[in-house]
Design an enzyme around this catalytic site. Sequence first.
Site, PDB file in Angstrom:
ATOM      1  N   TRP A 108       0.831  -1.206   0.000  1.00  0.00           N
ATOM      2  CA  TRP A 108       0.000   0.000   0.000  1.00  0.00           C
ATOM      3  C   TRP A 108       0.862   1.252   0.000  1.00  0.00           C
ATOM      4  CZ3 TRP A 108      -0.600   4.161   3.276  1.00  0.00           C
ATOM      5  CH2 TRP A 108      -1.733   4.960   3.069  1.00  0.00           C
TER       6      TRP A 108
ATOM      7  N   ASP B  88      -6.335  -3.087  -1.584  1.00  0.00           N
ATOM      8  CA  ASP B  88      -6.286  -3.385  -0.155  1.00  0.00           C
ATOM      9  C   ASP B  88      -6.715  -2.190   0.700  1.00  0.00           C
ATOM     10  OD1 ASP B  88      -5.327  -6.074  -0.368  1.00  0.00           O
ATOM     11  OD2 ASP B  88      -3.356  -5.265  -0.883  1.00  0.00           O
ATOM     12  N   ASP B  89      -6.942  -1.064   0.056  1.00  0.00           N
ATOM     13  CA  ASP B  89      -7.324   0.150   0.773  1.00  0.00           C
ATOM     14  C   ASP B  89      -8.807   0.103   1.147  1.00  0.00           C
ATOM     15  OD1 ASP B  89      -6.263   3.231   1.125  1.00  0.00           O
ATOM     16  OD2 ASP B  89      -8.412   3.124   0.752  1.00  0.00           O
ATOM     17  N   PHE B  90      -9.087   0.274   2.433  1.00  0.00           N
ATOM     18  CA  PHE B  90     -10.466   0.211   2.926  1.00  0.00           C
ATOM     19  C   PHE B  90     -11.338   1.251   2.229  1.00  0.00           C
ATOM     20  CE2 PHE B  90     -13.915   1.514   5.688  1.00  0.00           C
ATOM     21  CZ  PHE B  90     -14.406   0.311   6.186  1.00  0.00           C
TER      22      PHE B  90
END
Length: 234
Positions: A151, A170-172
């Site tokens: 990230w 993968d970033d919320f």
Amino acid sequence: MAVTALAPHTPRALPLVANAAALTHLRRDPVLKRVIRQIGPCTMRPVRREPYEALVRSIAHQQVHGRAAEAILGRFIALFPEEPFPSATSVLAADPAALRACGFSGSKIAAIRDIAEKTAGGLVPSRRASARIPDDTLIERLTAIRGVGRWTVEMLLMFTLGRPDILPVDDFGVRDGWRVAAGLDVQPKPKELAAIGEAWSPWRSVAAWYLWRAADAVKKVKLPADTAVALPGG
């Protein structure tokens, strides 16, 4: 594009990543078309920094409030008044106790020193050299550094190097933005969003920016449970 004069050592903002071609391409996706209409122009503008500096700054910000991280960075930079930003050589020569006095934890000092060592050894490329290195290669190289994950490198690619085709699945916030924009009950899994995002290439960085904004827009609207939500302007 003309560049206005800046104070000494101020990072120079690069041109906007998004352009007419990017928006035309992304509007082919009906979900993104609606988000683009509701959010407006993309204002993502990378800041010109060396990858080494960007990585050190990212370590400073890990698990720390933004203002606290900037205060720590300010003390760190003040240790080396002869440089606009402490060089890798200077960091390696510095007393670790001086770095700790800036507010860095032991693990962050180890990570920053590893970034400096990898920069001095050539693993971390200069900004000029990085222009010749593909995204995936940079991710593979830089994630070998202590404390640097995928990230972190993706953020460097987007916001320092201005790479237009990065989708940080993968970033919320990115996944939640798609959940909101697509009207889903739950976020997509990273692999699911990666598959969806294949159609957004070569402008996935711009798509990610719009998904972040979609998630942010809904956070600002407080509604009772079970109330249907539309993005502002929808």
